[in-house]
Design a protein around this motif. Structure first.
Motif, PDB file in Angstrom:
ATOM      1  N   UNK A 192       1.199  -0.876   0.022  1.00 32.02           N
ATOM      2  CA  UNK A 192      -0.074   0.694   0.440  1.00 32.02           C
ATOM      3  C   UNK A 192       1.150   1.278   0.274  1.00 32.02           C
ATOM      4  N   UNK A 193       0.428   1.861  -0.929  1.00 34.71           N
ATOM      5  CA  UNK A 193       1.597   3.277  -0.807  1.00 34.71           C
ATOM      6  C   UNK A 193       0.305   4.402  -0.541  1.00 34.71           C
ATOM      7  N   UNK A 246       1.643  16.106  -2.267  1.00 34.43           N
ATOM      8  CA  UNK A 246       3.215  15.442  -2.691  1.00 34.43           C
ATOM      9  C   UNK A 246       4.185  16.702  -2.404  1.00 34.43           C
ATOM     10  N   UNK A 247       5.290  15.523  -2.588  1.00 30.76           N
ATOM     11  CA  UNK A 247       6.447  16.299  -1.750  1.00 30.76           C
ATOM     12  C   UNK A 247       7.000  17.693  -2.807  1.00 30.76           C
ATOM     13  N   UNK A 293       2.765   4.980 -10.597  1.00 26.14           N
ATOM     14  CA  UNK A 293       1.804   4.425  -9.223  1.00 26.14           C
ATOM     15  C   UNK A 293       1.767   5.102  -8.769  1.00 26.14           C
ATOM     16  N   UNK A 294       3.239   5.742  -8.642  1.00 21.30           N
ATOM     17  CA  UNK A 294       3.799   6.312  -6.791  1.00 21.30           C
ATOM     18  C   UNK A 294       3.170   8.073  -6.942  1.00 21.30           C
ATOM     19  N   UNK A 307      -3.084   0.593  -5.848  1.00 21.71           N
ATOM     20  CA  UNK A 307      -2.938   0.458  -4.360  1.00 21.71           C
ATOM     21  C   UNK A 307      -2.461   1.476  -3.303  1.00 21.71           C
ATOM     22  N   UNK A 308      -3.134   2.473  -3.651  1.00 26.54           N
ATOM     23  CA  UNK A 308      -2.351   3.934  -2.988  1.00 26.54           C
ATOM     24  C   UNK A 308      -4.025   4.226  -1.777  1.00 26.54           C
TER      25      UNK A 308
END
Length: 563
Positions: free
Chosen positions: A467-468, A474-475, A523-524, A543-544
Protein backbone atom coordinates in the motif's frame (compact mmCIF):
# COMPACT_ATOMS: atom_id res chain seq x y z
CA UNK A 1 19.91 37.85 101.77
CA UNK A 2 17.12 40.42 101.84
CA UNK A 3 13.90 39.39 100.13
CA UNK A 4 12.64 41.27 97.01
CA UNK A 5 9.56 43.43 97.41
CA UNK A 6 6.60 43.11 95.08
CA UNK A 7 6.81 46.67 93.82
CA UNK A 8 10.53 46.66 93.21
CA UNK A 9 11.70 46.96 89.55
CA UNK A 10 12.24 43.62 87.64
CA UNK A 11 15.85 42.98 86.88
CA UNK A 12 17.02 43.30 83.16
CA UNK A 13 18.01 39.66 83.00
CA UNK A 14 14.45 38.62 83.83
CA UNK A 15 13.06 40.81 80.99
CA UNK A 16 15.34 39.17 78.46
CA UNK A 17 14.22 35.72 79.52
CA UNK A 18 10.59 36.70 79.09
CA UNK A 19 11.18 38.06 75.55
CA UNK A 20 13.00 34.88 74.59
CA UNK A 21 10.04 32.79 75.72
CA UNK A 22 7.61 34.96 73.72
CA UNK A 23 9.76 34.72 70.56
CA UNK A 24 10.07 31.00 70.97
CA UNK A 25 6.31 30.69 71.22
CA UNK A 26 5.79 32.68 68.05
CA UNK A 27 8.24 30.49 66.16
CA UNK A 28 6.52 27.37 67.43
CA UNK A 29 3.21 28.79 66.18
CA UNK A 30 4.59 29.62 62.75
CA UNK A 31 6.13 26.17 62.45
CA UNK A 32 2.83 24.56 63.39
CA UNK A 33 0.95 26.72 60.85
CA UNK A 34 3.47 25.88 58.11
CA UNK A 35 3.15 22.20 58.93
CA UNK A 36 -0.64 22.41 58.57
CA UNK A 37 -0.38 24.26 55.24
CA UNK A 38 2.20 21.81 53.88
CA UNK A 39 0.04 18.93 55.02
CA UNK A 40 -2.94 20.36 53.13
CA UNK A 41 -0.87 20.96 49.99
CA UNK A 42 0.57 17.48 50.21
CA UNK A 43 -2.92 16.07 50.60
CA UNK A 44 -4.09 17.94 47.48
CA UNK A 45 -1.10 16.81 45.42
CA UNK A 46 -1.52 13.28 46.70
CA UNK A 47 -5.16 13.43 45.69
CA UNK A 48 -4.19 14.65 42.21
CA UNK A 49 -1.60 11.92 41.91
CA UNK A 50 -4.14 9.36 43.05
CA UNK A 51 -6.63 10.62 40.47
CA UNK A 52 -3.93 10.56 37.77
CA UNK A 53 -2.85 7.06 38.75
CA UNK A 54 -6.46 5.90 38.75
CA UNK A 55 -6.97 7.52 35.35
CA UNK A 56 -3.97 5.64 33.99
CA UNK A 57 -5.11 2.42 35.63
CA UNK A 58 -8.58 2.89 34.12
CA UNK A 59 -7.10 3.86 30.74
CA UNK A 60 -8.56 7.38 30.95
CA UNK A 61 -7.13 10.41 29.15
CA UNK A 62 -7.24 13.64 31.18
CA UNK A 63 -5.14 15.87 28.92
CA UNK A 64 -6.62 19.22 27.82
CA UNK A 65 -7.32 17.78 24.37
CA UNK A 66 -9.18 14.77 25.74
CA UNK A 67 -11.28 16.98 27.98
CA UNK A 68 -12.08 19.15 24.96
CA UNK A 69 -12.97 16.10 22.88
CA UNK A 70 -15.17 14.71 25.65
CA UNK A 71 -16.93 18.05 25.91
CA UNK A 72 -17.55 18.02 22.14
CA UNK A 73 -19.24 14.63 22.45
CA UNK A 74 -21.26 15.62 25.51
CA UNK A 75 -22.49 18.72 23.70
CA UNK A 76 -23.65 16.53 20.80
CA UNK A 77 -25.75 13.94 22.61
CA UNK A 78 -29.30 14.33 23.86
CA UNK A 79 -29.39 12.77 27.32
CA UNK A 80 -33.17 13.20 27.55
CA UNK A 81 -33.54 10.31 25.08
CA UNK A 82 -32.94 6.69 25.94
CA UNK A 83 -30.27 5.27 23.58
CA UNK A 84 -32.10 1.94 23.32
CA UNK A 85 -35.22 3.76 22.10
CA UNK A 86 -33.66 6.18 19.58
CA UNK A 87 -29.90 5.92 19.40
CA UNK A 88 -29.53 8.45 16.58
CA UNK A 89 -31.39 11.13 18.56
CA UNK A 90 -29.41 10.21 21.67
CA UNK A 91 -26.06 10.43 19.87
CA UNK A 92 -26.74 13.49 17.67
CA UNK A 93 -29.81 15.25 19.05
CA UNK A 94 -28.12 18.27 20.62
CA UNK A 95 -25.72 18.63 17.67
CA UNK A 96 -28.68 18.74 15.29
CA UNK A 97 -30.37 21.34 17.46
CA UNK A 98 -27.30 23.57 17.57
CA UNK A 99 -26.26 23.25 13.91
CA UNK A 100 -28.75 24.68 11.42
CA UNK A 101 -28.48 24.00 7.68
CA UNK A 102 -26.87 27.02 5.96
CA UNK A 103 -29.00 28.79 3.34
CA UNK A 104 -26.51 28.07 0.56
CA UNK A 105 -26.27 24.30 1.10
CA UNK A 106 -28.79 21.49 1.20
CA UNK A 107 -27.34 19.71 4.22
CA UNK A 108 -25.03 20.15 7.19
CA UNK A 109 -22.55 17.74 8.70
CA UNK A 110 -18.99 17.71 10.01
CA UNK A 111 -17.57 17.53 6.49
CA UNK A 112 -19.50 20.62 5.42
CA UNK A 113 -18.37 22.55 8.48
CA UNK A 114 -14.74 21.76 7.73
CA UNK A 115 -15.20 22.51 4.03
CA UNK A 116 -16.55 25.92 4.95
CA UNK A 117 -13.45 26.53 7.03
CA UNK A 118 -11.22 25.35 4.19
CA UNK A 119 -13.11 27.55 1.69
CA UNK A 120 -12.45 30.56 3.89
CA UNK A 121 -8.78 29.63 4.15
CA UNK A 122 -8.52 29.34 0.36
CA UNK A 123 -10.04 32.79 -0.10
CA UNK A 124 -7.60 34.12 2.48
CA UNK A 125 -4.52 32.83 0.67
CA UNK A 126 -5.83 34.01 -2.72
CA UNK A 127 -6.34 37.55 -1.45
CA UNK A 128 -3.58 38.01 1.17
CA UNK A 129 -0.13 39.35 0.50
CA UNK A 130 2.06 36.62 -0.96
CA UNK A 131 5.14 35.27 0.85
CA UNK A 132 8.38 36.42 -0.77
CA UNK A 133 9.18 32.93 -2.08
CA UNK A 134 5.83 32.70 -3.94
CA UNK A 135 5.64 36.07 -5.68
CA UNK A 136 7.29 34.99 -8.93
CA UNK A 137 5.54 31.62 -9.32
CA UNK A 138 3.44 31.89 -12.49
CA UNK A 139 0.99 29.17 -11.46
CA UNK A 140 0.11 31.04 -8.26
CA UNK A 141 -0.07 34.35 -10.13
CA UNK A 142 -2.58 32.90 -12.61
CA UNK A 143 -4.62 31.27 -9.84
CA UNK A 144 -5.03 34.70 -8.28
CA UNK A 145 -5.86 36.24 -11.67
CA UNK A 146 -8.56 33.61 -12.15
CA UNK A 147 -9.98 34.40 -8.73
CA UNK A 148 -9.94 38.17 -9.27
CA UNK A 149 -11.74 37.82 -12.62
CA UNK A 150 -14.35 35.62 -10.96
CA UNK A 151 -15.15 38.06 -8.14
CA UNK A 152 -15.20 41.10 -10.42
CA UNK A 153 -18.98 41.32 -10.71
CA UNK A 154 -18.98 44.68 -12.48
CA UNK A 155 -16.75 43.32 -15.27
CA UNK A 156 -18.92 40.20 -15.58
CA UNK A 157 -22.05 42.36 -15.87
CA UNK A 158 -20.38 44.60 -18.45
CA UNK A 159 -19.30 41.60 -20.56
CA UNK A 160 -22.85 40.28 -20.61
CA UNK A 161 -23.64 37.11 -22.59
CA UNK A 162 -22.25 37.99 -26.03
CA UNK A 163 -19.38 35.50 -25.72
CA UNK A 164 -21.70 32.61 -24.80
CA UNK A 165 -24.16 33.47 -27.57
CA UNK A 166 -21.29 33.61 -30.05
CA UNK A 167 -20.16 30.10 -29.04
CA UNK A 168 -23.73 28.83 -29.45
CA UNK A 169 -24.19 30.30 -32.90
CA UNK A 170 -20.73 30.02 -34.45
CA UNK A 171 -19.38 26.81 -32.90
CA UNK A 172 -22.35 24.70 -31.81
CA UNK A 173 -24.82 25.32 -34.64
CA UNK A 174 -27.22 27.50 -32.67
CA UNK A 175 -29.81 26.85 -29.99
CA UNK A 176 -33.15 26.37 -31.80
CA UNK A 177 -35.19 27.47 -28.80
CA UNK A 178 -33.70 30.97 -29.19
CA UNK A 179 -34.29 31.14 -32.95
CA UNK A 180 -37.99 30.38 -32.93
CA UNK A 181 -39.05 28.57 -36.10
CA UNK A 182 -36.20 30.03 -38.16
CA UNK A 183 -33.56 27.52 -37.05
CA UNK A 184 -32.25 25.55 -40.01
CA UNK A 185 -32.05 21.84 -39.20
CA UNK A 186 -29.63 21.39 -42.10
CA UNK A 187 -27.01 22.70 -39.67
CA UNK A 188 -27.49 19.63 -37.49
CA UNK A 189 -24.62 17.16 -37.33
CA UNK A 190 -24.75 14.94 -34.25
CA UNK A 191 -21.16 13.74 -34.38
CA UNK A 192 -19.76 17.25 -34.88
CA UNK A 193 -21.96 18.67 -32.14
CA UNK A 194 -20.95 16.02 -29.59
CA UNK A 195 -17.33 16.50 -30.64
CA UNK A 196 -17.52 20.25 -30.07
CA UNK A 197 -19.25 19.82 -26.74
CA UNK A 198 -16.55 17.32 -25.69
CA UNK A 199 -13.94 19.91 -26.65
CA UNK A 200 -15.52 22.07 -23.94
CA UNK A 201 -15.27 19.11 -21.53
CA UNK A 202 -18.99 18.33 -21.71
CA UNK A 203 -19.92 14.65 -21.73
CA UNK A 204 -23.60 14.73 -22.68
CA UNK A 205 -25.56 11.48 -23.22
CA UNK A 206 -22.36 9.57 -24.02
CA UNK A 207 -19.32 9.74 -21.75
CA UNK A 208 -15.88 9.08 -23.21
CA UNK A 209 -12.41 9.63 -21.83
CA UNK A 210 -9.18 8.09 -20.56
CA UNK A 211 -8.96 5.88 -17.47
CA UNK A 212 -6.50 3.48 -15.89
CA UNK A 213 -6.73 0.07 -17.55
CA UNK A 214 -8.61 -2.42 -15.35
CA UNK A 215 -6.45 -5.27 -16.66
CA UNK A 216 -3.13 -3.42 -16.59
CA UNK A 217 -2.79 -0.76 -13.87
CA UNK A 218 0.44 0.56 -15.39
CA UNK A 219 -1.34 1.72 -18.58
CA UNK A 220 -4.35 3.78 -19.67
CA UNK A 221 -7.23 2.84 -21.93
CA UNK A 222 -10.35 4.44 -23.45
CA UNK A 223 -13.63 4.20 -21.61
CA UNK A 224 -17.15 4.71 -23.03
CA UNK A 225 -20.16 4.83 -20.74
CA UNK A 226 -23.43 6.61 -20.05
CA UNK A 227 -23.28 10.23 -18.98
CA UNK A 228 -25.29 11.82 -16.19
CA UNK A 229 -28.87 13.07 -16.13
CA UNK A 230 -29.77 16.68 -15.41
CA UNK A 231 -31.93 15.59 -12.45
CA UNK A 232 -29.24 13.05 -11.48
CA UNK A 233 -31.53 10.08 -10.72
CA UNK A 234 -33.91 8.11 -12.92
CA UNK A 235 -36.63 8.09 -10.27
CA UNK A 236 -37.05 11.87 -10.44
CA UNK A 237 -38.52 11.60 -13.97
CA UNK A 238 -41.19 9.03 -13.12
CA UNK A 239 -43.83 11.42 -11.76
CA UNK A 240 -44.73 15.08 -11.97
CA UNK A 241 -43.35 16.85 -8.92
CA UNK A 242 -42.14 20.27 -7.77
CA UNK A 243 -38.73 19.25 -9.07
CA UNK A 244 -39.85 18.43 -12.63
CA UNK A 245 -41.86 21.66 -12.73
CA UNK A 246 -38.88 23.66 -11.47
CA UNK A 247 -36.65 21.97 -14.07
CA UNK A 248 -38.90 22.97 -16.98
CA UNK A 249 -39.27 26.45 -15.52
CA UNK A 250 -35.48 26.71 -15.43
CA UNK A 251 -35.35 25.89 -19.15
CA UNK A 252 -38.08 28.37 -20.00
CA UNK A 253 -36.71 31.25 -17.91
CA UNK A 254 -33.13 30.88 -19.17
CA UNK A 255 -34.20 30.68 -22.81
CA UNK A 256 -36.64 33.59 -22.45
CA UNK A 257 -33.92 35.73 -20.88
CA UNK A 258 -31.71 35.25 -23.96
CA UNK A 259 -34.16 35.93 -26.81
CA UNK A 260 -37.01 38.18 -27.86
CA UNK A 261 -38.62 35.41 -29.93
CA UNK A 262 -40.59 33.30 -27.47
CA UNK A 263 -42.97 31.72 -29.97
CA UNK A 264 -41.47 28.22 -29.74
CA UNK A 265 -40.23 28.15 -26.16
CA UNK A 266 -43.21 26.38 -24.58
CA UNK A 267 -43.20 23.50 -27.07
CA UNK A 268 -39.41 23.24 -27.15
CA UNK A 269 -39.20 23.05 -23.36
CA UNK A 270 -41.75 20.23 -23.27
CA UNK A 271 -40.00 18.37 -26.11
CA UNK A 272 -36.62 18.68 -24.38
CA UNK A 273 -38.02 17.31 -21.16
CA UNK A 274 -39.84 14.41 -22.81
CA UNK A 275 -36.69 13.49 -24.72
CA UNK A 276 -34.63 13.37 -21.53
CA UNK A 277 -37.37 11.48 -19.74
CA UNK A 278 -37.16 8.71 -22.37
CA UNK A 279 -33.39 8.59 -21.95
CA UNK A 280 -33.78 8.33 -18.17
CA UNK A 281 -35.79 5.10 -18.48
CA UNK A 282 -32.63 3.29 -19.61
CA UNK A 283 -30.19 5.10 -17.31
CA UNK A 284 -28.43 2.76 -14.88
CA UNK A 285 -28.47 3.63 -11.19
CA UNK A 286 -25.26 3.42 -9.15
CA UNK A 287 -26.51 0.18 -7.59
CA UNK A 288 -27.14 -1.32 -11.03
CA UNK A 289 -23.69 -0.30 -12.19
CA UNK A 290 -22.09 -2.08 -9.23
CA UNK A 291 -24.26 -5.17 -9.63
CA UNK A 292 -23.64 -5.48 -13.39
CA UNK A 293 -19.86 -5.12 -13.48
CA UNK A 294 -19.65 -8.39 -15.39
CA UNK A 295 -21.51 -6.79 -18.32
CA UNK A 296 -18.66 -4.38 -19.08
CA UNK A 297 -17.32 -5.18 -22.53
CA UNK A 298 -13.66 -4.93 -23.40
CA UNK A 299 -12.73 -4.50 -27.06
CA UNK A 300 -10.49 -2.46 -29.37
CA UNK A 301 -11.01 0.56 -31.58
CA UNK A 302 -10.82 -1.69 -34.63
CA UNK A 303 -13.58 -3.98 -33.35
CA UNK A 304 -15.80 -1.34 -31.75
CA UNK A 305 -18.20 -1.08 -34.69
CA UNK A 306 -19.07 -4.78 -34.31
CA UNK A 307 -20.23 -4.13 -30.77
CA UNK A 308 -22.53 -1.24 -31.72
CA UNK A 309 -25.05 -1.90 -34.45
CA UNK A 310 -26.23 1.71 -34.39
CA UNK A 311 -26.39 4.61 -36.79
CA UNK A 312 -24.07 6.63 -34.57
CA UNK A 313 -20.44 5.92 -35.45
CA UNK A 314 -18.71 5.58 -32.09
CA UNK A 315 -15.40 4.63 -33.70
CA UNK A 316 -15.15 7.77 -35.81
CA UNK A 317 -16.35 9.88 -32.89
CA UNK A 318 -13.56 8.59 -30.64
CA UNK A 319 -10.90 9.06 -33.31
CA UNK A 320 -11.93 12.69 -33.83
CA UNK A 321 -12.23 13.35 -30.12
CA UNK A 322 -8.69 12.24 -29.32
CA UNK A 323 -7.40 14.13 -32.31
CA UNK A 324 -8.36 17.32 -30.42
CA UNK A 325 -5.30 16.61 -28.25
CA UNK A 326 -3.14 15.45 -31.19
CA UNK A 327 -3.54 11.81 -30.18
CA UNK A 328 -4.05 9.41 -33.09
CA UNK A 329 -5.90 6.23 -32.17
CA UNK A 330 -4.85 2.88 -33.59
CA UNK A 331 -7.03 -0.15 -34.22
CA UNK A 332 -5.30 -1.94 -31.32
CA UNK A 333 -6.11 0.67 -28.67
CA UNK A 334 -8.12 -0.92 -25.86
CA UNK A 335 -11.65 0.27 -25.17
CA UNK A 336 -13.86 -0.48 -22.18
CA UNK A 337 -17.60 -0.08 -22.78
CA UNK A 338 -19.95 0.19 -19.79
CA UNK A 339 -23.77 0.29 -19.80
CA UNK A 340 -23.89 -1.16 -23.34
CA UNK A 341 -27.65 -1.56 -23.11
CA UNK A 342 -28.10 2.14 -22.33
CA UNK A 343 -25.84 3.23 -25.19
CA UNK A 344 -27.73 1.12 -27.72
CA UNK A 345 -31.19 2.19 -26.57
CA UNK A 346 -30.33 5.88 -26.43
CA UNK A 347 -28.84 5.70 -29.91
CA UNK A 348 -32.24 4.43 -31.10
CA UNK A 349 -34.06 7.20 -29.20
CA UNK A 350 -31.90 9.81 -30.93
CA UNK A 351 -32.77 8.30 -34.32
CA UNK A 352 -36.48 8.56 -33.49
CA UNK A 353 -36.41 12.30 -32.74
CA UNK A 354 -36.07 15.32 -34.96
CA UNK A 355 -32.78 17.22 -35.27
CA UNK A 356 -34.44 20.19 -33.55
CA UNK A 357 -35.25 18.21 -30.40
CA UNK A 358 -31.80 16.61 -30.17
CA UNK A 359 -30.00 19.91 -30.86
CA UNK A 360 -32.18 21.69 -28.31
CA UNK A 361 -31.46 19.09 -25.65
CA UNK A 362 -27.69 18.94 -26.15
CA UNK A 363 -27.31 22.73 -26.15
CA UNK A 364 -29.61 22.97 -23.13
CA UNK A 365 -27.34 20.68 -21.12
CA UNK A 366 -24.38 22.86 -22.11
CA UNK A 367 -26.20 26.05 -21.13
CA UNK A 368 -27.49 24.56 -17.90
CA UNK A 369 -23.91 24.42 -16.66
CA UNK A 370 -22.85 27.75 -18.19
CA UNK A 371 -25.55 29.64 -16.28
CA UNK A 372 -23.20 29.58 -13.28
CA UNK A 373 -20.60 31.54 -15.31
CA UNK A 374 -22.97 34.25 -16.50
CA UNK A 375 -24.05 37.59 -14.97
CA UNK A 376 -26.07 37.70 -11.75
CA UNK A 377 -29.57 37.73 -13.30
CA UNK A 378 -28.85 34.44 -15.10
CA UNK A 379 -27.28 32.86 -12.03
CA UNK A 380 -30.44 33.76 -10.13
CA UNK A 381 -32.47 31.67 -12.58
CA UNK A 382 -30.20 28.71 -11.86
CA UNK A 383 -30.41 29.41 -8.14
CA UNK A 384 -34.22 29.13 -8.19
CA UNK A 385 -33.89 25.63 -9.63
CA UNK A 386 -31.19 24.67 -7.12
CA UNK A 387 -33.50 25.66 -4.29
CA UNK A 388 -35.75 22.79 -5.28
CA UNK A 389 -33.04 20.31 -6.34
CA UNK A 390 -30.57 20.96 -3.50
CA UNK A 391 -32.82 22.47 -0.86
CA UNK A 392 -30.85 25.74 -0.81
CA UNK A 393 -32.27 29.18 -0.06
CA UNK A 394 -29.44 31.43 -1.25
CA UNK A 395 -26.45 31.62 -3.53
CA UNK A 396 -23.07 31.07 -1.92
CA UNK A 397 -21.05 34.21 -1.24
CA UNK A 398 -19.25 35.14 -4.45
CA UNK A 399 -15.83 35.07 -2.77
CA UNK A 400 -16.42 31.51 -1.53
CA UNK A 401 -17.76 30.17 -4.84
CA UNK A 402 -14.85 31.76 -6.72
CA UNK A 403 -12.29 30.41 -4.26
CA UNK A 404 -13.80 26.96 -4.63
CA UNK A 405 -13.74 27.30 -8.43
CA UNK A 406 -10.03 28.15 -8.41
CA UNK A 407 -9.32 25.32 -5.97
CA UNK A 408 -11.13 22.79 -8.16
CA UNK A 409 -9.22 23.80 -11.30
CA UNK A 410 -5.83 24.84 -9.91
CA UNK A 411 -5.79 23.00 -6.60
CA UNK A 412 -2.08 22.19 -6.50
CA UNK A 413 -1.13 25.84 -7.00
CA UNK A 414 -3.49 26.75 -4.15
CA UNK A 415 -2.04 23.95 -2.02
CA UNK A 416 1.46 25.37 -2.44
CA UNK A 417 0.32 28.30 -0.29
CA UNK A 418 -2.10 26.36 1.92
CA UNK A 419 0.36 23.85 3.34
CA UNK A 420 2.77 26.57 4.45
CA UNK A 421 0.10 28.51 6.30
CA UNK A 422 -2.32 25.89 7.60
CA UNK A 423 -0.74 22.43 7.57
CA UNK A 424 1.11 21.15 10.63
CA UNK A 425 4.06 18.97 9.63
CA UNK A 426 3.58 16.95 12.83
CA UNK A 427 0.46 15.57 11.23
CA UNK A 428 2.45 13.95 8.44
CA UNK A 429 4.90 12.17 10.74
CA UNK A 430 2.22 11.06 13.21
CA UNK A 431 0.01 9.75 10.41
CA UNK A 432 2.81 7.71 8.90
CA UNK A 433 3.48 6.22 12.34
CA UNK A 434 -0.20 5.38 12.78
CA UNK A 435 -0.36 3.76 9.34
CA UNK A 436 2.74 1.69 10.20
CA UNK A 437 1.12 0.51 13.44
CA UNK A 438 -2.19 -0.32 11.76
CA UNK A 439 -0.42 -2.23 9.00
CA UNK A 440 1.63 -4.20 11.54
CA UNK A 441 -1.46 -5.08 13.56
CA UNK A 442 -3.34 -6.08 10.43
CA UNK A 443 -0.53 -8.38 9.28
CA UNK A 444 -0.35 -9.90 12.75
CA UNK A 445 -4.07 -10.63 12.61
CA UNK A 446 -3.67 -12.20 9.18
CA UNK A 447 -0.86 -14.45 10.36
CA UNK A 448 -2.92 -15.62 13.35
CA UNK A 449 -6.09 -16.25 11.34
CA UNK A 450 -7.25 -19.83 10.94
CA UNK A 451 -9.82 -19.38 8.20
CA UNK A 452 -7.34 -18.36 5.45
CA UNK A 453 -5.06 -20.70 3.59
CA UNK A 454 -1.33 -19.90 3.39
CA UNK A 455 -1.45 -18.70 -0.22
CA UNK A 456 -4.26 -16.22 0.55
CA UNK A 457 -2.39 -15.00 3.63
CA UNK A 458 0.76 -14.35 1.63
CA UNK A 459 -1.17 -12.43 -1.05
CA UNK A 460 -3.00 -10.34 1.55
CA UNK A 461 0.23 -9.54 3.40
CA UNK A 462 1.94 -8.71 0.12
CA UNK A 463 -0.84 -6.25 -0.74
CA UNK A 464 -0.81 -4.71 2.73
CA UNK A 465 2.94 -4.15 2.53
CA UNK A 466 2.58 -2.65 -0.95
CA UNK A 467 0.00 0.00 0.00
CA UNK A 468 1.33 3.39 -1.06
CA UNK A 469 0.44 6.06 1.47
CA UNK A 470 0.17 9.74 0.53
CA UNK A 471 -0.08 12.12 3.46
CA UNK A 472 -0.82 15.83 3.26
CA UNK A 473 0.61 16.79 -0.12
CA UNK A 474 3.08 15.68 -2.81
CA UNK A 475 6.66 16.41 -1.77
CA UNK A 476 7.39 18.79 -4.64
CA UNK A 477 4.94 21.34 -3.24
CA UNK A 478 7.12 21.86 -0.18
CA UNK A 479 10.24 22.30 -2.27
CA UNK A 480 11.93 25.42 -3.60
CA UNK A 481 11.97 23.72 -7.00
CA UNK A 482 8.74 24.82 -8.73
CA UNK A 483 9.47 23.24 -12.12
CA UNK A 484 6.76 20.57 -11.90
CA UNK A 485 4.15 23.02 -10.65
CA UNK A 486 4.91 25.46 -13.45
CA UNK A 487 4.86 22.71 -16.09
CA UNK A 488 1.51 21.35 -14.84
CA UNK A 489 -0.10 24.79 -15.17
CA UNK A 490 1.81 26.13 -18.17
CA UNK A 491 -1.41 26.44 -20.21
CA UNK A 492 -3.33 28.10 -17.38
CA UNK A 493 -2.74 31.71 -18.37
CA UNK A 494 -5.62 34.08 -17.74
CA UNK A 495 -6.92 37.59 -18.33
CA UNK A 496 -9.50 39.74 -16.57
CA UNK A 497 -12.35 38.16 -18.62
CA UNK A 498 -14.04 35.56 -16.45
CA UNK A 499 -16.08 33.92 -19.22
CA UNK A 500 -13.04 33.61 -21.51
CA UNK A 501 -11.06 32.11 -18.64
CA UNK A 502 -13.87 29.63 -17.96
CA UNK A 503 -14.11 28.45 -21.56
CA UNK A 504 -10.33 28.15 -21.73
CA UNK A 505 -10.21 25.95 -18.63
CA UNK A 506 -12.88 23.66 -20.09
CA UNK A 507 -10.77 23.10 -23.20
CA UNK A 508 -7.59 22.56 -21.18
CA UNK A 509 -9.22 19.94 -18.93
CA UNK A 510 -10.60 18.09 -21.93
CA UNK A 511 -7.24 17.89 -23.68
CA UNK A 512 -5.44 16.86 -20.50
CA UNK A 513 -7.65 13.78 -20.23
CA UNK A 514 -7.01 12.73 -23.83
CA UNK A 515 -3.24 13.32 -23.73
CA UNK A 516 -2.56 10.89 -20.89
CA UNK A 517 -3.63 7.92 -23.08
CA UNK A 518 -0.10 7.60 -24.42
CA UNK A 519 1.56 8.09 -21.03
CA UNK A 520 2.61 5.41 -18.55
CA UNK A 521 0.76 5.41 -15.25
CA UNK A 522 2.96 6.71 -12.46
CA UNK A 523 1.80 4.46 -9.63
CA UNK A 524 3.64 6.55 -7.03
CA UNK A 525 2.28 9.91 -8.16
CA UNK A 526 -0.23 11.86 -6.10
CA UNK A 527 -3.79 11.37 -7.38
CA UNK A 528 -5.94 13.85 -9.27
CA UNK A 529 -7.50 15.42 -6.17
CA UNK A 530 -5.47 18.31 -4.74
CA UNK A 531 -4.34 18.47 -1.09
CA UNK A 532 -6.89 21.23 -0.43
CA UNK A 533 -9.95 19.01 -0.03
CA UNK A 534 -11.72 17.64 3.05
CA UNK A 535 -11.75 13.98 2.08
CA UNK A 536 -9.65 10.83 1.93
CA UNK A 537 -9.18 8.33 -0.89
CA UNK A 538 -8.25 4.79 -1.81
CA UNK A 539 -7.28 4.16 -5.44
CA UNK A 540 -7.56 0.42 -6.24
CA UNK A 541 -5.53 0.57 -9.47
CA UNK A 542 -2.57 2.04 -7.55
CA UNK A 543 -3.26 0.35 -4.20
CA UNK A 544 -2.84 3.87 -2.81
CA UNK A 545 -4.35 5.63 0.17
CA UNK A 546 -4.34 9.43 0.31
CA UNK A 547 -5.08 11.75 3.22
CA UNK A 548 -5.01 15.31 1.84
CA UNK A 549 -3.92 18.24 3.99
CA UNK A 550 -7.46 19.61 4.09
CA UNK A 551 -8.81 16.77 6.25
CA UNK A 552 -6.23 17.22 9.01
CA UNK A 553 -8.61 19.25 11.15
CA UNK A 554 -10.70 18.57 14.23
CA UNK A 555 -12.51 16.31 14.80
CA UNK A 556 -10.79 14.07 12.22
CA UNK A 557 -7.25 14.75 13.35
CA UNK A 558 -5.25 16.67 15.94
CA UNK A 559 -1.61 16.27 16.78
CA UNK A 560 -2.43 16.34 20.53
CA UNK A 561 -5.05 13.60 20.31
CA UNK A 562 -4.13 10.24 21.88
CA UNK A 563 -3.02 7.65 19.38
Amino acid sequence: MASQKLNDPIPVVSKLKKNVFILFGVLIGLLLLSTIVLAILFSIEKSKTTISIKAVENNLCVTPFCIKAANYLLESIDESVQPCEDFFQFACGTWLKNNRIPDDTGAQDTFNILRTQLDNNVVDILTSELPNDSIKIKAIENARLLYNACVNESAIEAAGVDTILSVLENELGGWPILNGLSWDEKKFNLSNLLLKLREYNNNIIFNCGTSTDDKNSSAYFIRISQSDLALEQRQYYLNETKLTNAYRQFMYDLAASLTNDTTAIDKDVQDIYEFEKKISLFHWTAAEQRARQSEIVRTTIGNLSRLFNTSFDFTNYLRQTYRLANVTLSDNDNVSVSEVEFLRNVSLIIDQHSPRVVQNYLIWRFMMNRAANMPKRYRTIREQFDRVLRGTNAERPRSISCGSYVNINMGFAVAKLYIKKYFDENAKNQSLEMIHNIRSSFIEMLEESTWMDDISKRKAIEKALAIDEKIGYPDYLNSNNVTQLEEDYAQYTFTDSYIHNTLKILKIKSKENFKILRETVDRKAWGASPPTVVNAFYTPSKNQIAFPAGIFQLPFFNKDAPK
